[in-house]
Design an enzyme around this catalytic site. Structure first.
Site: not given
Length: 297
Positions: A64, A143, A157, A161
């Site tokens: 995790d 990304s 997001y 990133k």
């Protein structure tokens, strides 16, 4: 080919699962980590069946990325079982889709915790061992959104990133003299073949989201998704990301590129990153630290 021991985070589905299978098939010992294997029995069974059917060294492991203790335990298990860890692939990530304003600060922090702080936890667990080997490889799955054309409604997001990309750039320089080589893999917006968009978190503040969807931005969310999908060639295959990572691992130490783009939609990230990475290299030369651009052999 030199057989490597590899850890990939967030490997229960998508790019992570594809990459884990491809690397195992290439002859490496692969630890495919996921937050809670007991809650992902189908993913674990698929990995175990693949390992058995293909006769490859592919193992699932609990990790995790939001827990220091979990990261430490996973690394300890790998080093104990395999003897060493050669390649670390940061792939774990989570997406949110909706108006930026409608995400709670806690949601933003949680996305940042998974996508950015999670890599720091794993690095702190793994790097003492990897540095002691004097040789290694770190791959960050980024990304194209951090530098390419950035569509709306994915702000949390994209921000996370971008933070991960910035962290990766600094780590690359700080690990080079320990013989650890860094590559940032930059996938484009693959809208098919992964569960990325399907699993995206929705904004917690539905009332504020409604002000957008029932107001001047009505339909803009679907237009953004359809537009992204329309840019993607019909033959776009997310397995290309896994193939690129397999190729990176196979390259001779010291020869790997700093950045690799896999973007069938060609959203412009390769151009912007090309300029930014060149400026970064020039600065290192100007301040007398050009050796940090390449890992010590």
């Amino acid at each position: 080919m030199m057989k490597q021991t590899i850890l990939i985070t967030g490997a229960s589905s998508g790019f992570g699962a594809m990459t884990a299978r491809a690397l195992a098939r290439a002859g490496h010992t692969v630890y495919a980590s996921m937050r809670d294997p007991s809650a992902r029995s189908a993913a674990v069974a698929a990995m175990e069946n693949f390992a058995r059917d293909e006769g490859v060294a592919l193992k699932t492991i609990a990790l995790d990325v939001t827990s220091d203790a979990s990261a430490q335990a996973a690394i300890q298990q790998i080093v104990t079982e395999a003897g060493q860890l050669d390649v670390l692939i940061h792939n774990a990530g989570h997406m949110g889709f909706g108006p930026a304003e409608a995400f709670s600060p806690e949601q933003l922090a949680q996305l940042y915790d998974v996508n950015v702080v999670g890599t720091q936890r794993v690095n702190r667990a793994a790097l003492p061992h990897m540095r002691s080997l004097g040789r290694g490889q770190m791959i960050w799955v980024g990304s194209s959104s951090t530098r390419g054309g950035t569509p709306p409604f994915l702000a949390p997001y994209f921000a996370a990133k971008a933070g991960m990309d910035a962290l990766a750039q600094s780590y690359a320089l700080e690990l080079a003299r320990f013989g650890i080589e860094t590559t940032i893999v930059v996938p484009g917006a693959f809208t098919k073949g992964t569960e990325h968009f399907h699993h995206a978190a929705a904004p917690a503040d539905t009332e504020r989201a409604g002000a957008y969807w029932s107001g001047p931005y009505a339909g803009a969310d679907q237009q953004a998704l359809k537009g992204l999908a329309s840019l993607e060639p019909a033959d776009a295959d997310p397995a290309e990301v896994a193939d690129a990572i397999v190729a990176l691992v196979a390259m001779p130490h010291g020869s790997r590129p700093f950045r690799v783009h896999i973007d069938p939609s060609d959203d412009g990230a390769a151009i912007v990153n090309g300029v930014a990475d060149r400026v970064r290299a020039q600065l290192m030369e100007r301040i007398g630290l050009a050796d940090l651009l390449h890992p010590k052999a």
